[in-house]
Enzyme design. Structure first.
Site, PDB file in Angstrom:
ATOM      1  N   LYS A  30     -15.896 -15.273   0.617  1.00 32.07           N
ATOM      2  CA  LYS A  30     -16.431 -15.369  -0.751  1.00 32.07           C
ATOM      3  C   LYS A  30     -17.447 -14.255  -1.007  1.00 32.07           C
ATOM      4  CE  LYS A  30     -19.934 -18.110  -3.085  1.00 32.07           C
ATOM      5  NZ  LYS A  30     -21.045 -17.242  -2.654  1.00 32.07           N
ATOM      6  N   ASN A  31     -18.334 -14.025  -0.053  1.00 27.12           N
ATOM      7  CA  ASN A  31     -19.406 -13.058  -0.283  1.00 27.12           C
ATOM      8  C   ASN A  31     -18.922 -11.618  -0.198  1.00 27.12           C
ATOM      9  OD1 ASN A  31     -21.118 -15.120  -0.765  1.00 27.12           O
ATOM     10  ND2 ASN A  31     -22.292 -14.938   1.143  1.00 27.12           N
ATOM     11  N   ARG A  46     -24.246 -16.469  -9.334  1.00 26.43           N
ATOM     12  CA  ARG A  46     -25.201 -15.399  -9.084  1.00 26.43           C
ATOM     13  C   ARG A  46     -24.536 -14.065  -8.726  1.00 26.43           C
ATOM     14  NH1 ARG A  46     -30.619 -13.687  -8.139  1.00 26.43           N
ATOM     15  NH2 ARG A  46     -30.343 -11.972  -6.714  1.00 26.43           N
ATOM     16  N   ASP A  72     -27.019 -19.200   5.266  1.00 21.22           N
ATOM     17  CA  ASP A  72     -25.947 -20.022   4.683  1.00 21.22           C
ATOM     18  C   ASP A  72     -25.464 -21.099   5.653  1.00 21.22           C
ATOM     19  OD1 ASP A  72     -26.052 -18.695   2.325  1.00 21.22           O
ATOM     20  OD2 ASP A  72     -24.285 -17.452   2.651  1.00 21.22           O
ATOM     21  N   ASP A 107     -27.124 -20.773  -7.328  1.00 30.94           N
ATOM     22  CA  ASP A 107     -27.561 -21.864  -6.465  1.00 30.94           C
ATOM     23  C   ASP A 107     -29.058 -22.142  -6.570  1.00 30.94           C
ATOM     24  OD1 ASP A 107     -25.018 -21.952  -5.453  1.00 30.94           O
ATOM     25  OD2 ASP A 107     -25.464 -20.496  -3.875  1.00 30.94           O
TER      26      ASP A 107
HETATM   27  C1  UD1 Z   1     -26.276 -13.076  -0.490  1.00 34.39           C
HETATM   28  C2  UD1 Z   1     -25.204 -14.142  -0.346  1.00 34.39           C
HETATM   29  C3  UD1 Z   1     -25.811 -15.489   0.013  1.00 34.39           C
HETATM   30  C4  UD1 Z   1     -26.686 -15.357   1.256  1.00 34.39           C
HETATM   31  C5  UD1 Z   1     -27.701 -14.229   1.093  1.00 34.39           C
HETATM   32  C6  UD1 Z   1     -28.505 -13.963   2.345  1.00 34.39           C
HETATM   33  C7  UD1 Z   1     -23.518 -13.418  -1.930  1.00 34.39           C
HETATM   34  C8  UD1 Z   1     -22.790 -13.704  -3.188  1.00 34.39           C
HETATM   35  N1  UD1 Z   1     -24.518 -14.266  -1.631  1.00 34.39           N
HETATM   36  O1  UD1 Z   1     -27.129 -13.462  -1.578  1.00 34.39           O
HETATM   37  O2  UD1 Z   1     -24.745 -16.412   0.262  1.00 34.39           O
HETATM   38  O3  UD1 Z   1     -27.380 -16.578   1.452  1.00 34.39           O
HETATM   39  O4  UD1 Z   1     -27.016 -12.995   0.738  1.00 34.39           O
HETATM   40  O5  UD1 Z   1     -27.652 -13.719   3.414  1.00 34.39           O
HETATM   41  O6  UD1 Z   1     -23.212 -12.476  -1.228  1.00 34.39           O
HETATM   42  N2  UD1 Z   1     -34.854 -10.714  -2.900  1.00 34.39           N
HETATM   43  C9  UD1 Z   1     -35.925 -10.227  -3.610  1.00 34.39           C
HETATM   44  N3  UD1 Z   1     -35.697  -9.245  -4.540  1.00 34.39           N
HETATM   45  C10 UD1 Z   1     -34.446  -8.741  -4.794  1.00 34.39           C
HETATM   46  C11 UD1 Z   1     -33.369  -9.257  -4.052  1.00 34.39           C
HETATM   47  C12 UD1 Z   1     -33.592 -10.242  -3.108  1.00 34.39           C
HETATM   48  O7  UD1 Z   1     -37.053 -10.661  -3.421  1.00 34.39           O
HETATM   49  O8  UD1 Z   1     -34.323  -7.838  -5.640  1.00 34.39           O
HETATM   50  C13 UD1 Z   1     -35.079 -11.765  -1.864  1.00 34.39           C
HETATM   51  C14 UD1 Z   1     -34.423 -13.100  -2.212  1.00 34.39           C
HETATM   52  O9  UD1 Z   1     -35.229 -13.868  -3.071  1.00 34.39           O
HETATM   53  C15 UD1 Z   1     -34.232 -13.727  -0.854  1.00 34.39           C
HETATM   54  C16 UD1 Z   1     -33.964 -12.524   0.040  1.00 34.39           C
HETATM   55  O10 UD1 Z   1     -34.430 -11.374  -0.669  1.00 34.39           O
HETATM   56  O11 UD1 Z   1     -35.418 -14.343  -0.438  1.00 34.39           O
HETATM   57  C17 UD1 Z   1     -32.504 -12.332   0.411  1.00 34.39           C
HETATM   58  O12 UD1 Z   1     -31.723 -12.220  -0.731  1.00 34.39           O
HETATM   59  P1  UD1 Z   1     -30.374 -11.361  -0.762  1.00 34.39           P
HETATM   60  O13 UD1 Z   1     -30.066 -10.839   0.584  1.00 34.39           O
HETATM   61  O14 UD1 Z   1     -30.500 -10.395  -1.894  1.00 34.39           O
HETATM   62  O15 UD1 Z   1     -29.314 -12.471  -1.121  1.00 34.39           O
HETATM   63  P2  UD1 Z   1     -28.138 -12.389  -2.183  1.00 34.39           P
HETATM   64  O16 UD1 Z   1     -27.524 -11.050  -2.205  1.00 34.39           O
HETATM   65  O17 UD1 Z   1     -28.639 -12.956  -3.472  1.00 34.39           O
END
Ligand code: UD1
Length: 419
Positions: free
Chosen positions: A23-24, A93, A305, A117
């Site tokens: 999915k990701n 998201r 996850d 989520d």
């Molecule tokens: C992706 C995955 C999700 C997984 C996560 C971490 C998808 C669709 N989703 O989510 O299933 O749980 O990676 O492995 O691929 N953050 C910031 N600023 C930003 C971006 C992120 O502060 O601009 C923080 C987030 O709040 C979080 C952390 O960084 O605490 C990790 O987020 P991120 O790795 O970006 O997760 P996603 O890409 O949203």
């Protein structure tokens, strides 16, 4: 009409399960199709709700999208639209991953701030600051991320945290920027490597995928390609943990076991016999699982996850486990539901202490996100009686053929409608 699952505990899971595409990964690969005019084909797509939702986002941007079995064909016009509105993106998201490709292709993007989520605050500051370093202006305006760039140029970008989404958006913008971009402290997840591979097949020049430094030489144009999505390591590991919790014997196929190195080691610590296989792995657990400590971290650390599944395992393990959540602060909301099922658990900040009990006790519980939902079903498999798991639309967003697969392994689960 909403639906819920009835899960009856007590059975040992046994047999074989085939995992589909990640999915990701698939959602980002679909977004990458925006980068080239013409027809891009993505194969091994999982049959989950987020794929047709992403198809709708792309249709809203002017693409033609056909979904058939496990294949998606995306035909991108010469001039895609650059505005992904709230109706299109509100449900998940990952839709924010069209931001980078739109800036690269249209030099302009307006993407409504997505829903998704309930696992913690999910800001986009790193996505935006990366795009700014590439020469774009980016602001939040009227509930949308707006980015515009007359000239997109290479830059040195150091992420403050290896965010998966920020790495992907910056990467997809940089492939069509002028000159060289270096992303330091980049995310190293296998899904990022999958995206780098697809971009290179399209004619991009990306090196360092899977390491914390990505180097991108911008090119003028990309061509469409056909690409197969990697297997879903989170779904695969969910079945592996289920095998361990139920003292079962499950062979998981369709995934690269190397993407789960630390997770499989943790199952071994819990007492499972884990055998890597050519296209997957096998987990056999003969005795009650032993307590294991987990701390979630970006890849190659233990995946956030899988934290709900780790809590499920700890809840029935012999001994006391300590679980630390380092990525999403609100993920421990799930622990409240586990306590309803009789888990002996306490949380303090981002730590949880779980004292294993021999068997959980069935109860009605509510899923708050995809992985929490799957974790609650696993807990239901080791509870006495029948557990009702509500808000299962979350599970349908991430787990293809969930009921069929679980039944195929001998689990007792039923999907029922409710008013
Ligand atoms: C992706 C995955 C999700 C997984 C996560 C971490 C998808 C669709 N989703 O989510 O299933 O749980 O990676 O492995 O691929 N953050 C910031 N600023 C930003 C971006 C992120 O502060 O601009 C923080 C987030 O709040 C979080 C952390 O960084 O605490 C990790 O987020 P991120 O790795 O970006 O997760 P996603 O890409 O949203």
């Amino acid at each position: 009409m909403s639906e819920h699952f009835l899960v009856t505990g007590g059975n040992r899971l046994e047999g074989e399960v085939l995992v589909g595409g990640a999915k990701n990964s698939v959602l980002k690969l679909m977004a990458a199709a925006l980068l080239a005019e013409g027809t891009t084909v993505v194969t091994n797509c999982p049959d989950i709700l987020d794929v047709p939702l992403m198809a709708d986002v792309l249709r809203g941007l002017g693409c033609e999208v056909e979904l058939e079995d496990s294949e998606v064909r995306i035909t991108t016009p010469a001039e895609p639209k650059y505005h992904a509105d709230f109706d299109a993106v509100k449900q998940f998201r990952a839709s924010v991953c069209v931001l980078g490709p739109l800036v690269a292709r249209c030099r302009r993007a307006v993407v409504a701030l997505p829903g998704g989520d309930a696992i913690g605050s999910r800001p986009l500051d790193m996505h935006q600051s990366g795009l700014r370093l590439l020469g774009a202006c980016s602001e939040i305006e009227h509930g949308c991320v707006v980015a515009e760039a007359d000239d997109l140029h290479g830059a040195n970008i150091r992420l403050v945290f290896p965010s998966v989404g920020a790495t992907e958006n910056i990467l997809m913008a940089a492939v069509l920027a002028r000159g060289e971009t270096v992303i330091d402290n980049a995310a190293r997840e296998p899904e990022i490597v999958d995206l780098c591979n697809m971009l290179n097949e399209m004619g991009a020049k990306v090196s360092g995928g899977g390491s914390s430094t990505l180097t991108i030489q911008g090119v003028r144009k990309l061509e469409p390609t056909t690409h197969r999505v990697i297997g879903d390591r989170i779904v695969a590991a969910t079945w592996g943990v289920a095998a361990s919790m139920t003292r079962g014997d499950v062979r998981v196929r369709g995934v690269n076991h190397k993407h789960l190195g630390l997770v499989l080691d943790k199952l071994r610590t819990a007492g499972a016999e884990v055998t890597p296989e050519v296209d997957g792995f096998r987990v056999i657990q003969r005795e009650r699982p032993k307590a294991v400590n987990f701390a979630t971290l970006p890849y190659p650390g233990f995946p956030t996850d899988l934290q709900p599944m780790a809590i499920g395992l700890a809840a029935v393990a012999e001994g006391t486990s300590m679980i630390t959540e380092n990525v999403f602060e609100s993920r421990f909301r799930f622990v409240e539901e586990m306590i309803r099922l009789g888990a002996d658990a306490r949380t303090d900040g981002h730590h949880a202490v779980i004292r294993g009990v021999p068997v959980l006790s069935s109860a009605p519980v509510w899923s708050s996100d995809i992985r929490a939902g799957a974790g609650l079903v696993l807990a239901g498999l080791v509870a006495d009686g029948t557990t009702e798991v509500h808000d299962i639309f979350h599970i349908d967003r991430g787990y293809p053929r969930f009921v069929e697969n679980l039944r195929g392994l001998g689990g007792v689960i039923e999907r029922v409608g409710s008013e």
